[in-house]
Design a protein around this motif. Sequence first.
Motif, PDB file in Angstrom:
ATOM      1  N   ARG A  84      46.962   3.103  24.093  1.00 19.49           N
ATOM      2  CA  ARG A  84      46.698   4.538  24.019  1.00 19.49           C
ATOM      3  C   ARG A  84      46.827   5.208  25.380  1.00 19.49           C
ATOM      4  O   ARG A  84      47.227   6.365  25.486  1.00 19.49           O
ATOM      5  N   ARG A  85      46.538   4.486  26.401  1.00 24.07           N
ATOM      6  CA  ARG A  85      46.598   5.056  27.751  1.00 24.07           C
ATOM      7  C   ARG A  85      48.032   5.307  28.219  1.00 24.07           C
ATOM      8  O   ARG A  85      48.256   6.060  29.147  1.00 24.07           O
ATOM      9  N   ASN A  86      48.993   4.646  27.576  1.00 21.52           N
ATOM     10  CA  ASN A  86      50.365   4.712  28.073  1.00 21.52           C
ATOM     11  C   ASN A  86      51.399   5.226  27.072  1.00 21.52           C
ATOM     12  O   ASN A  86      52.380   5.816  27.472  1.00 21.52           O
ATOM     13  N   VAL A  87      51.214   4.948  25.783  1.00 25.13           N
ATOM     14  CA  VAL A  87      52.214   5.326  24.790  1.00 25.13           C
ATOM     15  C   VAL A  87      51.532   5.775  23.509  1.00 25.13           C
ATOM     16  O   VAL A  87      50.335   5.581  23.316  1.00 25.13           O
ATOM     17  N   TRP A  88      52.322   6.363  22.615  1.00 22.98           N
ATOM     18  CA  TRP A  88      51.821   6.731  21.303  1.00 22.98           C
ATOM     19  C   TRP A  88      51.629   5.470  20.467  1.00 22.98           C
ATOM     20  O   TRP A  88      52.464   4.581  20.489  1.00 22.98           O
ATOM     21  N   VAL A  89      50.534   5.436  19.725  1.00 21.46           N
ATOM     22  CA  VAL A  89      50.313   4.341  18.785  1.00 21.46           C
ATOM     23  C   VAL A  89      50.486   4.934  17.392  1.00 21.46           C
ATOM     24  O   VAL A  89      49.734   5.812  16.989  1.00 21.46           O
ATOM     25  N   THR A  90      51.520   4.501  16.694  1.00 18.72           N
ATOM     26  CA  THR A  90      51.757   5.019  15.347  1.00 18.72           C
ATOM     27  C   THR A  90      51.954   3.877  14.382  1.00 18.72           C
ATOM     28  O   THR A  90      52.295   2.768  14.767  1.00 18.72           O
ATOM     29  N   ARG A  91      51.734   4.192  13.116  1.00 18.06           N
ATOM     30  CA  ARG A  91      52.017   3.204  12.087  1.00 18.06           C
ATOM     31  C   ARG A  91      53.522   3.211  11.848  1.00 18.06           C
ATOM     32  O   ARG A  91      54.228   4.108  12.257  1.00 18.06           O
ATOM     33  N   ASP A 126      52.812  27.657  17.360  1.00 20.47           N
ATOM     34  CA  ASP A 126      52.790  28.483  18.569  1.00 20.47           C
ATOM     35  C   ASP A 126      53.718  27.911  19.640  1.00 20.47           C
ATOM     36  O   ASP A 126      54.462  28.644  20.286  1.00 20.47           O
ATOM     37  N   SER A 127      53.686  26.584  19.803  1.00 15.95           N
ATOM     38  CA  SER A 127      54.541  25.947  20.807  1.00 15.95           C
ATOM     39  C   SER A 127      56.012  26.075  20.436  1.00 15.95           C
ATOM     40  O   SER A 127      56.854  26.357  21.280  1.00 15.95           O
ATOM     41  N   ALA A 187      55.092  20.998  21.337  1.00 18.71           N
ATOM     42  CA  ALA A 187      54.882  20.923  19.886  1.00 18.71           C
ATOM     43  C   ALA A 187      54.917  19.476  19.416  1.00 18.71           C
ATOM     44  O   ALA A 187      54.063  19.043  18.634  1.00 18.71           O
ATOM     45  N   LEU A 188      55.886  18.712  19.901  1.00 18.77           N
ATOM     46  CA  LEU A 188      55.980  17.295  19.535  1.00 18.77           C
ATOM     47  C   LEU A 188      54.778  16.504  20.037  1.00 18.77           C
ATOM     48  O   LEU A 188      54.252  15.646  19.330  1.00 18.77           O
ATOM     49  N   ASN A 189      54.344  16.787  21.269  1.00 16.72           N
ATOM     50  CA  ASN A 189      53.168  16.097  21.805  1.00 16.72           C
ATOM     51  C   ASN A 189      51.939  16.369  20.955  1.00 16.72           C
ATOM     52  O   ASN A 189      51.178  15.449  20.650  1.00 16.72           O
ATOM     53  N   ALA A 190      51.742  17.611  20.556  1.00 14.11           N
ATOM     54  CA  ALA A 190      50.583  17.957  19.726  1.00 14.11           C
ATOM     55  C   ALA A 190      50.667  17.265  18.373  1.00 14.11           C
ATOM     56  O   ALA A 190      49.676  16.717  17.878  1.00 14.11           O
ATOM     57  N   LEU A 191      51.843  17.275  17.779  1.00 12.74           N
ATOM     58  CA  LEU A 191      52.017  16.676  16.459  1.00 12.74           C
ATOM     59  C   LEU A 191      51.837  15.160  16.505  1.00 12.74           C
ATOM     60  O   LEU A 191      51.123  14.582  15.683  1.00 12.74           O
TER      61      LEU A 191
END
Length: 146
Positions: free
Chosen positions: A70-77, A101-102, A111-115
Amino acid sequence: MAGTPCVMCLSPASKQCSGCRSFWYCTRECQRKHWVNHKHECGQAKPPEASPEDLAEQERQFHTVSEIVRRNVWVTRFGEKMYEDLEDARKLTGVKEKVEDSENAGRNEAALNALFSAAETVGRGKTLAYFEQMKVATAEKQVQES
């Protein structure tokens, strides 16, 4: 088998893979989605059921790895679950507005970071819910066997 979650969406499952009997599904649609990956392993030996200790160790490892990554990359399924998490995250109040808004301001990266941040949280919540369901199912099975 009451309390067994669908391997795809974690909903209560009532259908079992007839080939290997290792996976449970809530609907035919979930079984079809899973078949893309499962067809390569179906029919092989059924893995042993996890003991409560094994399940606790898997959950501990999940938390440890999640914190490091989590500290370095996105963790996704993976695969369809990632797309499901993105759709669920997009619908969350606050996230939807922030993404829109972004995007409207031409800040697509924001926007991508928030999503993806929201999708990571959604996926983490679903994974933790899975561990809780498995603990309950394991405890219920032990009670029934005793």
